[in-house]
Scaffold this motif. Structure first.
Motif, short mmCIF file in Angstrom:
data_model
loop_
_atom_site.label_atom_id
_atom_site.label_comp_id
_atom_site.label_asym_id
_atom_site.label_seq_id
_atom_site.Cartn_x
_atom_site.Cartn_y
_atom_site.Cartn_z
N VAL A 97 0.83 -1.21 0.00
CA VAL A 97 0.00 0.00 0.00
C VAL A 97 0.86 1.26 0.00
O VAL A 97 0.56 2.23 -0.70
N VAL A 98 1.96 1.25 0.77
CA VAL A 98 2.86 2.41 0.75
C VAL A 98 3.43 2.61 -0.65
O VAL A 98 3.48 3.73 -1.17
N ALA A 99 3.86 1.52 -1.27
CA ALA A 99 4.43 1.61 -2.61
C ALA A 99 3.40 2.15 -3.60
O ALA A 99 3.70 3.05 -4.41
N GLU A 100 2.20 1.62 -3.55
CA GLU A 100 1.15 2.04 -4.48
C GLU A 100 0.76 3.50 -4.26
O GLU A 100 0.60 4.27 -5.21
N THR A 101 0.63 3.89 -3.00
CA THR A 101 0.21 5.26 -2.71
C THR A 101 1.27 6.26 -3.13
O THR A 101 0.95 7.31 -3.73
#
Length: 241
Positions: A97-101
């Motif tokens: 999620v951090v990577a995608e955001t």
């Protein structure tokens, strides 16, 4: 890699097709935008310091506040993961999620991030900015937004469903054969997550399969005028501004 950040251009290239998780990611986007501005600017995102934040970012990176953040957003990824800023239960999900955001935020400008993270933005405006970030980062999402979502609104055909998306993808596959090599499972995840993002941005009502019109606030309108193509991603009439 620089190529994995910032708005996508698809001239002679394959589409980015990794929007399989997370939906709109609006609260997550706001939290990481604030973290980025604090790290780069050395201050908070209070109204009195928003200008200082942008100025300090400019001093450090020679970027104009109207330019995309790009790969500089990657500077906060490891810290965000280690501190579990998004309060996600498992490490693997947290990393995803951090990577995608952060990838999506990379397509926004410093000014847009300051508004996203600041105290004056409404929930509706923040959702719209995260939708725009998704549309810029994933060209195919942006094309769907402008060629299908917005067109349905402008023509008064407010019904929108999976069949509209499937026809859109079939048409794009003529020029992008990579769309035909996506597995059935992944294709369904991409479609489902796009509709989830539209729903969470309150641009689409799932119960009635209906496109919902959107009107940005005067503050968001002023910000988006610097990149007026952004209005093309929203079901609205520019004449109403």
């Amino acid at each position: 890699m620089a190529g994995s950040y910032g708005a996508e251009t698809t001239q002679g290239e394959r589409y980015r097709l990794s929007f399989t998780v997370g939906g709109l990611l609006s609260p997550q986007g706001r939290a990481l935008a604030e973290m980025y501005l604090n790290r780069m600017g050395g201050g908070s995102t209070e109204r009195s310091s928003q200008t200082k934040v942008s100025e300090k970012v400019n001093e450090k990176s020679d970027k104009n506040a109207d330019e995309e953040v790009g790969e500089s957003i990657a500077a906060i990824r490891q810290q965000a993961i280690e501190e579990n800023v998004l309060a996600i239960r498992t490490d693997s999900a947290n990393r995803r999620v951090v990577a995608e955001t952060t990838r999506r935020l990379s397509a926004l400008t410093v000014g847009e991030l300051a508004y996203l993270a600041g105290p004056d933005s409404s929930t509706s405006d923040r959702e719209a900015l995260m939708w725009i970030a998704m549309c810029r980062y994933y060209a195919i999402v942006g094309e769907f937004a402008s060629e299908v979502l917005k067109k349905h609104h402008l023509t008064g055909n407010t019904h929108l469903d999976f069949e509209d998306y499937d026809r859109f993808i079939a048409d794009k596959a003529t020029w992008h054969p990579e769309l035909e090599t996506v597995s059935e499972g992944t294709a369904k995840k991409l479609r489902s997550n796009l509709f989830k993002a539209m729903r969470e941005a309150h641009l689409f009502d799932k119960n009635s399969d209906t496109v919902l019109s959107f009107l940005p606030s005067p503050s968001l309108t002023d910000i988006l005028r610097k990149r007026a193509d952004s209005f093309g991603y929203l079901p609205m009439r520019e004449s109403s501004l």
